[in-house]
Design a protein around this motif. Structure first.
Motif, PDB file in Angstrom:
ATOM      1  N   GLY A 585      30.917 -49.502  87.991  1.00 58.05           N
ATOM      2  CA  GLY A 585      32.344 -49.797  88.068  1.00 58.05           C
ATOM      3  C   GLY A 585      32.576 -51.219  88.522  1.00 58.05           C
ATOM      4  O   GLY A 585      33.384 -51.479  89.394  1.00 58.05           O
ATOM      5  N   SER A 586      31.825 -52.150  87.959  1.00 58.97           N
ATOM      6  CA  SER A 586      31.820 -53.594  88.250  1.00 58.97           C
ATOM      7  C   SER A 586      31.663 -53.927  89.728  1.00 58.97           C
ATOM      8  O   SER A 586      32.073 -54.975  90.180  1.00 58.97           O
ATOM      9  CB  SER A 586      33.011 -54.344  87.641  1.00 58.97           C
ATOM     10  OG  SER A 586      34.110 -53.523  87.427  1.00 58.97           O
ATOM     11  N   GLN A 587      31.055 -53.050  90.506  1.00 63.40           N
ATOM     12  CA  GLN A 587      30.753 -53.370  91.901  1.00 63.40           C
ATOM     13  C   GLN A 587      29.313 -53.035  92.209  1.00 63.40           C
ATOM     14  O   GLN A 587      28.733 -52.117  91.634  1.00 63.40           O
ATOM     15  CB  GLN A 587      31.655 -52.563  92.832  1.00 63.40           C
ATOM     16  CG  GLN A 587      33.048 -53.140  92.938  1.00 63.40           C
ATOM     17  CD  GLN A 587      33.760 -52.581  94.135  1.00 63.40           C
ATOM     18  OE1 GLN A 587      33.901 -51.383  94.280  1.00 63.40           O
ATOM     19  NE2 GLN A 587      34.192 -53.474  95.022  1.00 63.40           N
ATOM     20  N   LYS A 588      28.750 -53.820  93.110  1.00 61.65           N
ATOM     21  CA  LYS A 588      27.401 -53.551  93.553  1.00 61.65           C
ATOM     22  C   LYS A 588      27.354 -52.164  94.185  1.00 61.65           C
ATOM     23  O   LYS A 588      28.269 -51.774  94.882  1.00 61.65           O
ATOM     24  CB  LYS A 588      27.000 -54.612  94.577  1.00 61.65           C
ATOM     25  CG  LYS A 588      25.512 -54.667  94.839  1.00 61.65           C
ATOM     26  CD  LYS A 588      25.200 -55.667  95.925  1.00 61.65           C
ATOM     27  CE  LYS A 588      23.886 -55.287  96.592  1.00 61.65           C
ATOM     28  NZ  LYS A 588      23.616 -56.068  97.781  1.00 61.65           N
ATOM     29  N   MET A 589      26.262 -51.446  93.884  1.00 59.42           N
ATOM     30  CA  MET A 589      26.162 -50.102  94.444  1.00 59.42           C
ATOM     31  C   MET A 589      25.950 -50.147  95.942  1.00 59.42           C
ATOM     32  O   MET A 589      25.118 -50.883  96.425  1.00 59.42           O
ATOM     33  CB  MET A 589      24.961 -49.384  93.842  1.00 59.42           C
ATOM     34  CG  MET A 589      25.322 -48.483  92.716  1.00 59.42           C
ATOM     35  SD  MET A 589      23.844 -47.770  92.019  1.00 59.42           S
ATOM     36  CE  MET A 589      24.224 -48.043  90.299  1.00 59.42           C
ATOM     37  N   ASN A 595      29.809 -45.596  95.298  1.00 59.83           N
ATOM     38  CA  ASN A 595      29.579 -45.668  93.848  1.00 59.83           C
ATOM     39  C   ASN A 595      28.093 -45.599  93.516  1.00 59.83           C
ATOM     40  O   ASN A 595      27.642 -46.180  92.542  1.00 59.83           O
ATOM     41  CB  ASN A 595      30.201 -46.946  93.275  1.00 59.83           C
ATOM     42  CG  ASN A 595      29.552 -48.195  93.824  1.00 59.83           C
ATOM     43  OD1 ASN A 595      28.854 -48.148  94.829  1.00 59.83           O
ATOM     44  ND2 ASN A 595      29.760 -49.322  93.169  1.00 59.83           N
ATOM     45  N   VAL A 596      27.333 -44.947  94.370  1.00 55.55           N
ATOM     46  CA  VAL A 596      25.900 -44.919  94.122  1.00 55.55           C
ATOM     47  C   VAL A 596      25.531 -43.939  93.020  1.00 55.55           C
ATOM     48  O   VAL A 596      26.154 -42.894  92.866  1.00 55.55           O
ATOM     49  CB  VAL A 596      25.091 -44.577  95.392  1.00 55.55           C
ATOM     50  CG1 VAL A 596      25.228 -45.660  96.429  1.00 55.55           C
ATOM     51  CG2 VAL A 596      25.515 -43.242  95.952  1.00 55.55           C
ATOM     52  N   VAL A 597      24.546 -44.320  92.237  1.00 56.64           N
ATOM     53  CA  VAL A 597      24.001 -43.446  91.219  1.00 56.64           C
ATOM     54  C   VAL A 597      22.654 -42.965  91.751  1.00 56.64           C
ATOM     55  O   VAL A 597      21.788 -43.777  92.084  1.00 56.64           O
ATOM     56  CB  VAL A 597      23.817 -44.192  89.891  1.00 56.64           C
ATOM     57  CG1 VAL A 597      23.128 -43.297  88.869  1.00 56.64           C
ATOM     58  CG2 VAL A 597      25.159 -44.684  89.366  1.00 56.64           C
TER      59      VAL A 597
END
Length: 824
Positions: A585-589, A595-597
């Motif tokens: 989402g255009s941000q560093k995780m 927003n971590v995967v």
RNA sequence: GCCCAGGUGGCGGAAUGGUAGACGCGGCGGACUUAAAAUCCGCUUCCCGCAAGGGAGUGGGGGUUCAAAUCCCUUCCUGGGCACCA
């Protein structure tokens, strides 16, 4: 999981089984144990250690898988490779989480480390876990304290009462490097200022040496960022006479890089926080000045920056004298002058400085041209003239080119004792105090009799008490812990108090790379012999976000420790590769952004090797990219093809008619592939290295269909493919190495060599162009002469079609490439 | 505002003066299958054309060159860094 791709590939092997099996074998055989007495040349490949935030996410994989592949690659090139891992375990997030959850930072941090250690193992990394370091352990941070005391003894650590950047949300001060556009780098809260007693490291002493980045094989971008951060500017410090105010200080020092413009100084500006403001302000101006200073001090960094458009200030009522021309000029307070840069006082030359120009216009102050622009008509300026020109209105210096005026005026100033040439830096000393709990206690004791007393070395470590209240109050939580604070003075045994601030965690990371060489050493921060053997780091990898914090601090530490006689080299990291980030989402995780995967589900479906290779295949490592799993299935498919290809029974090829062309083609492909893969990994181009291996496996498939080669040739090609794949996919290559009849371990093998003669082509495609446009392609032998090539090209059907009826003006011949016919 | 990096098919990307689109994803077609999945084979920049072939094409405009994604100028856009530093 977002994709349909994940359910498609059916595995021909069980990645999880073989991967777990080999990881156990590697561990039980101590395959990756690093020994100091290994006779091979050393290679120190270091990825920046992680903060133990919770779970390893796909961003960590993106960071650590390629660096592991590089370390394995260097190992297979014959080096004794140190590729260690540890945890940057102190810091605010654990403490903030503790405040919310009530779970002690020690517990949450150690739990996180336990989990992350297992996850890092599951990636198939070759870390030697016997060398792990955890910076929150007393065995580590006692050396932070020891090093602090060495720096203190050398005058490189000092305490000062000074305005500091204050984050009201984190309740602590921040280093300049941690203020991003006026906001706290951690929580984005607008930063305010507070005057406090703070500990500093004298990094500015090394400003000039830190500016020398010529020995560093680092990305140009990072070198520029460090250079700009240090911000060297050469100029002159010159005094203005304030004797008319009857102050003890008869002089008032300003700094300028434009001494050539000094005759144009029509006023002088002083920073609002400057101590002389109070003394200089005339009684009738006091209310107005106090109001202005108060308002400036209350501003946050953001507000102060946003005043860029409107420059404000007030007159102090005081005057000073420009000693060069005897002119008496007014002194104003304005917040566009910073106390922290230069002397906090500026001679304002509106004609030749845009800020001074705007200020002068707003307050109707005189604008006096002293460096005439070329072809200047003597009229009024519309904006400040910043270029070179001819000195005018400059007394004895009139008529000189301003570049010469610069030198002659500086000489004149020095000859009269009014000032001297000097250098200023944008870099500030490193503020290391933090009013927080989860960090290294600063080993200092305050005694009413003896003053500031260093904790004796034999009393280290000053242990961080586990039973402290860590609710934020603005004071260090340790200040509330009576048992910690109250202590006997080591000098006079009278009651004394401990320093209660802790150190910035960047202190920990400024020397951790030295500790890996001797992580259990207990007589000092590192064993001098081991540190010397392994350092400096040959290849460091990490993200650009550390360009002006960690990387600058670590360079400073290295130079300071060298000067203390503890090290014998100047730079900690010879080569630096700055990798990109996988973003979501255009941000560093990050855990805090939510927003971590998580890689776990992917790993359980396709295995660690596929996830590693997929991340390396996405694109150039320095570029990073948005996370998408859309292609992961392609990597899984390829891995399965490799699995099947490597295990074909090559005896099926024997006894068939042999084809010398086929043999030579395959040998050529083998050697070309080795060359490509090796040079790609050397240059961190894992994506094209994998592409080359994919092409190679495709070629092997075609060779198999075509036959004509014997099992020896086939098996040799497969062996080389596995060796080239091993750094990137360590598990499957190990399994196939065994299944193809080789002895454990593939990771102890050396990389295959390529022979340029065998990699050389016999034929090539001669491109035929007419007027630069492609018109034909002809297979020709590499031995073709220029004349033959020209003739072949001119006679080719494609060329003929486009040159018939035209005159051939020129024929360009590029050996091995093309013939371009210029015709009209 | 200044500095740095970048802009290439439907997508990730390859090519750093010489065959644009390697490799992979996705898509389409085929083989296998009762069927589907998986697997294997073929095609896949766009436009015209049944085809042979032709034309256009690497953010836009201009230039250098026999030849430009690549070099130069200019402009737009995206990302990053710095920003009253005297």
């Amino acid at each position: 999981m977002s994709t349909t791709a994940m359910r498609t590939t059916e595995f021909r092997y069980r990645p999880n089984e073989i991967e777990a099996k080999w990881r156990e074998r590697w561990a039980s055989d101590k395959l990756y144990e690093v020994r100091d007495d290994d006779p091979r040349p050393k290679w120190y490949e270091l990825p920046m250690y992680p903060y133990p935030s919770g779970d390893i996410h796909i961003g960590h994989w993106y960071m650590y898988a390629p660096s592991d592949a590089r370390a394995r690659f260097m190992r297979m090139k014959g080096y004794n490779v140190l590729h260690p891992m540890g945890f940057d375990a102190f810091g605010l997030p654990a403490e903030n989480a503790a405040i919310r959850s009530g779970i002690h930072p020690l517990k949450s941090t150690m739990d996180n480390i336990d989990r992350m250690r297992g996850q890092l193992r599951a990636m198939g990394t070759m870390y030697d876990w016997d060398r792990e370091i955890v910076t929150s352990a007393p065995e580590y941070y006692r050396w932070n304290q020891w090093l602090f005391l060495q720096l203190h003894k050398a005058g490189l650590a000092y305490r000062a009462y000074a305005p500091a950047n204050w984050c009201p949300s984190c309740n602590t001060v921040l280093a300049n490097e941690q203020v991003i556009e006026g906001l706290c780098e951690r929580c984005d809260t607008p930063v305010t200022h507070r005057d406090m007693n703070q500990w500093f490291f004298r990094i500015t002493k090394y400003a000039d040496e830190l500016l020398d980045v010529s020995k560093l094989e680092w990305p140009e971008k990072i070198r520029i960022m460090q250079t700009n951060w240090i911000g060297r500017s050469a100029g002159v410090e010159i005094e203005f006479d304030i004797s008319e105010h009857g102050l003890e200080d008869k002089a008032f020092t300003t700094f300028t890089t434009r001494i050539d413009t000094i005759y144009g100084a029509t006023f002088v500006v002083i920073a609002p926080e400057h101590p002389l403001v109070e003394k200089l302000t005339a009684p009738e101006r006091r209310d107005e000045v106090n109001a202005y200073v108060g308002q400036a001090r209350r501003q946050t960094e953001v507000e102060r920056l946003s005043t860029e458009k409107e420059k404000t200030g007030v007159f102090t009522g005081a005057y000073c004298v420009n000693r060069l021309n005897g002119e008496r000029v007014p002194i104003l307070v304005a917040d566009y002058v910073l106390l922290t840069y230069g002397t906090g006082v500026v001679m304002a030359v509106p004609a030749h400085d845009q800020r001074d120009f705007e200020f002068a216009e707003r307050y109707a102050l005189p604008i006096k041209v002293v460096v005439a622009p070329p072809e200047w008509d003597g009229g009024e300026l519309k904006e400040a003239y910043l270029g070179e020109g001819t000195q005018v209105n400059s007394g004895q210096f009139d008529g000189l080119p301003s570049s010469e005026g610069m030198e002659r005026i500086a000489d004149h100033v020095e000859a009269n004792g009014w000032g001297h040439r000097t250098v200023n830096y944008r870099l500030r000393d490193w503020l290391i105090s933090r009013q927080r709990y989860w960090g290294t206690p600063i080993p200092i004791i305050y005694c009413d009799e003896c003053g500031e007393v260093p904790v004796p070395q034999e009393d280290l470590p000053v242990l961080l008490p586990e039973d402290a209240e860590f609710l934020p109050t603005g004071d260090s939580p340790l200040a509330l812990h009576e048992g910690f604070v109250n202590v006997e003075c080591p000098n006079c045994s009278r009651p004394a108090r401990r320093e209660t601030d802790t150190m910035d965690t960047f202190v920990d990371s400024s020397w951790y790379f030295l500790r890996y060489a001797s992580p259990q050493y207990s007589d000092g921060p590192f064993d001098p012999q081991a540190a010397k053997q392994w350092n400096p780091v040959d290849q460091y990898t990490g993200g650009v976000e550390h360009a002006v914090m960690h990387l600058l601090y670590a360079r400073f530490f290295t130079k300071a420790l060298r000067d203390l006689g503890l090290l014998d080299f100047d730079e900690p990291f010879i080569r630096l590769f700055s990798q990109g980030h996988i973003i979501a989402g255009s941000q560093k995780m990050s855990k805090s952004r939510g927003n971590v995967v998580a890689p776990d589900e992917y790993v359980s479906k396709v295995g660690a090797d596929v996830v590693r290779c997929y991340l390396m295949f996405l694109g150039p490592w320095d570029q990073g990219g948005e996370w998408s799993d859309s292609g992961i299935n392609g990597m899984a498919r390829w891995m399965n093809r490799v699995w099947e290809l490597a295990q074909r029974d090559a005896r099926a090829l024997d006894g068939l008619p042999q084809d010398t062309d086929a043999l030579r083609d395959m040998s050529r492909t083998v050697h070309k592939t080795i060359r490509r893969v090796v040079s790609d990994i050397e240059r961190f181009k894992f994506n094209t290295a994998l592409a080359a291996l994919m092409e190679f496996s495709n070629t092997l498939n075609r060779v198999w269909e075509r036959k004509g080669i014997d099992s020896g040739g086939w098996n040799d090609a497969v062996e080389k493919m596995l060796l080239l794949l091993a750094p990137m996919a360590p598990h499957i290559s190990e399994e196939l190495w065994e299944r193809t009849g080789h002895a454990f371990s593939i990771h102890d093998q050396t990389l295959p060599q390529w022979d340029p003669a065998l990699a050389a082509d016999e034929v090539f495609t001669l491109v035929v162009q007419v007027n630069g446009r492609l018109r034909d392609r002809i297979e020709v032998p590499v031995s073709i002469t220029e004349e033959e090539a020209r003739n072949v090209a001119l006679e080719s059907a494609g060329a003929q079609q486009h040159i018939s009826g035209k005159a051939v003006a020129r024929v360009i011949y590029v050996p091995g490439k093309l013939v371009n016919i210029v015709a009209s």
